[in-house]
Design an enzyme around this catalytic site. Structure first.
Site, PDB file in Angstrom:
ATOM      1  N   HIS A 170      -1.499 -10.898  -5.302  1.00 32.05           N
ATOM      2  CA  HIS A 170      -0.077 -10.577  -5.148  1.00 32.05           C
ATOM      3  C   HIS A 170       0.830 -11.558  -5.886  1.00 32.05           C
ATOM      4  O   HIS A 170       1.829 -11.158  -6.480  1.00 32.05           O
ATOM      5  CB  HIS A 170       0.304 -10.542  -3.677  1.00 32.05           C
ATOM      6  CG  HIS A 170      -0.372  -9.429  -2.943  1.00 32.05           C
ATOM      7  ND1 HIS A 170      -0.177  -8.103  -3.258  1.00 32.05           N
ATOM      8  CD2 HIS A 170      -1.252  -9.428  -1.917  1.00 32.05           C
ATOM      9  CE1 HIS A 170      -0.900  -7.349  -2.466  1.00 32.05           C
ATOM     10  NE2 HIS A 170      -1.573  -8.128  -1.632  1.00 32.05           N
TER      11      HIS A 170
ATOM     12  N   HIS B  80      -9.477  -2.003  -4.965  1.00 31.77           N
ATOM     13  CA  HIS B  80      -8.379  -2.339  -4.062  1.00 31.77           C
ATOM     14  C   HIS B  80      -7.356  -3.253  -4.740  1.00 31.77           C
ATOM     15  O   HIS B  80      -6.160  -3.131  -4.514  1.00 31.77           O
ATOM     16  CB  HIS B  80      -8.851  -2.967  -2.747  1.00 31.77           C
ATOM     17  CG  HIS B  80      -7.704  -3.132  -1.813  1.00 31.77           C
ATOM     18  ND1 HIS B  80      -7.181  -2.084  -1.080  1.00 31.77           N
ATOM     19  CD2 HIS B  80      -6.893  -4.189  -1.581  1.00 31.77           C
ATOM     20  CE1 HIS B  80      -6.113  -2.504  -0.427  1.00 31.77           C
ATOM     21  NE2 HIS B  80      -5.909  -3.789  -0.710  1.00 31.77           N
TER      22      HIS B  80
ATOM     23  N   ASP C 186      -3.394  -2.606  -5.099  1.00 29.77           N
ATOM     24  CA  ASP C 186      -2.329  -3.577  -4.810  1.00 29.77           C
ATOM     25  C   ASP C 186      -1.379  -3.724  -6.003  1.00 29.77           C
ATOM     26  O   ASP C 186      -0.163  -3.767  -5.837  1.00 29.77           O
ATOM     27  CB  ASP C 186      -2.923  -4.957  -4.483  1.00 29.77           C
ATOM     28  CG  ASP C 186      -3.449  -5.054  -3.067  1.00 29.77           C
ATOM     29  OD1 ASP C 186      -3.068  -4.236  -2.206  1.00 29.77           O
ATOM     30  OD2 ASP C 186      -4.260  -5.975  -2.803  1.00 29.77           O
TER      31      ASP C 186
ATOM     32  N   HIS D 151       0.820  -1.225   0.000  1.00 26.45           N
ATOM     33  CA  HIS D 151       0.000   0.000   0.000  1.00 26.45           C
ATOM     34  C   HIS D 151       0.848   1.267   0.000  1.00 26.45           C
ATOM     35  O   HIS D 151       0.505   2.242  -0.670  1.00 26.45           O
ATOM     36  CB  HIS D 151      -0.986  -0.004   1.171  1.00 26.45           C
ATOM     37  CG  HIS D 151      -1.932  -1.180   1.131  1.00 26.45           C
ATOM     38  ND1 HIS D 151      -2.692  -1.565   2.199  1.00 26.45           N
ATOM     39  CD2 HIS D 151      -2.225  -2.068   0.140  1.00 26.45           C
ATOM     40  CE1 HIS D 151      -3.419  -2.634   1.871  1.00 26.45           C
ATOM     41  NE2 HIS D 151      -3.129  -2.968   0.626  1.00 26.45           N
TER      42      HIS D 151
HETATM   43 ZN   LIG Z   1      -4.009  -4.576  -0.373  1.00 27.61          ZN
END
Ligand SMILES: [Zn+2]
Length: 272
Positions: free
Chosen positions: A255, A228, A232, A75
């Site tokens: 991720h 969101h 990321d 973040h």
């Molecule tokens: Zn995140």
């Protein structure tokens, strides 16, 4: 385009989402060509560039250097990338970046409060010369050469359904449409996370909990979840150490996939 840094040092206190411990970081201005550097304050102020650290992913993005770890870097890196800050030193007291409200809004507000300074040195943005992609079952990420950064992101989850977004990067758009989107997690996963020793600092204050009865708090955007994911990705691609111009398509990403793309792009640019 010139490189940038921030005008003054800022300090951010909070709780780490995964370790549940108090954490504090300071972000300092840095000269041109420094890039984003982590300073391990409690380890003789050892300084390591973001793109030379070992990356792993387990819910968040974790960096490691010689047995030192930094948890949940995505973040703050997203805020720096989103505001196009090329050079900064992040001084760590603990081993996790504070989670604040689970979004990048607090970081963006703090960075903008001190202001962004232009340095008289040309910015070197990564330009792809060929498409790069990774597919993994029904998930995939695909980056095409472009002279600007744009992202298409699609997610599909139980209780959320399908959400998609198209984003053409600019710092103003990032600040208004991406930075406030919060982390989310699923009711049924929370127990597993706690068993794995993760999400110790997770609470209704720093994430949206999704379950069969709805969401734990009102949403900031109807499609906050996909926003969101975009947030990321903006953080994870900054692990390249420099900004990138590309058109990136992501289907059901996370991720893992983001970091795999970063590694593949690094291989390609290192091999040039
Ligand atoms: Zn995140």
């Amino acid at each position: 385009m010139w490189q940038t840094t921030i005008r003054d040092r800022i300090e951010i206190d909070g709780i780490g989402l995964h370790t549940g411990r108090k954490s504090r970081i300071m972000i300092s201005p840095a000269p041109a060509d420094t890039g984003i550097v982590f300073n391990f304050f409690n380890k003789n102020s050892l300084k390591v560039k973001v793109d030379s650290m070992i990356v792993s992913t387990n819910r968040g993005t974790i960096l490691a250097h010689n047995g030192y770890f930094i948890y949940t870097v995505e973040h703050i890196l997203s805020a720096l990338n989103g505001l196009e800050i090329d050079n900064a030193e992040i001084i760590l007291e603990g081993e996790e970046i504070p989670s604040c409200d689970g979004s990048a809004k607090f970081f963006v507000d703090k960075l903008k409060e001190v202001g962004i300074e232009t340095l008289e040195k040309t910015r070197r943005v990564i330009q792809l010369q060929e498409p790069i992609w990774i597919f993994n079952g029904d998930k995939g990420i695909f980056a095409l050469p472009s002279d600007k950064l744009s992202i298409y992101y699609i997610i599909e989850f139980p209780w959320i359904g399908r959400q998609w977004i198209f984003y053409e990067h600019s710092p103003t758009k990032y600040e208004q449409e991406v930075a406030p989107a919060r982390t989310f997690g699923f009711e049924e996963e929370i127990e597993t996370l706690v068993t794995e020793g993760l999400a110790k600092g997770g609470s209704l204050l720093n994430s949206i909990i999704v379950g069969k009865n709805g969401y734990s708090s009102p949403l900031r955007y109807p499609d906050e979840f996909v926003r969101h994911k975009l947030l990321d990705l903006m953080g994870d691609i900054y692990l390249l150490g420099r900004r990138i111009n590309a058109t990136i398509f992501v289907v059901k990403g996370g991720h893992n996939l983001h970091v795999e793309l970063v590694k593949k792009i690094k291989e390609v640019i290192d091999g040039r």
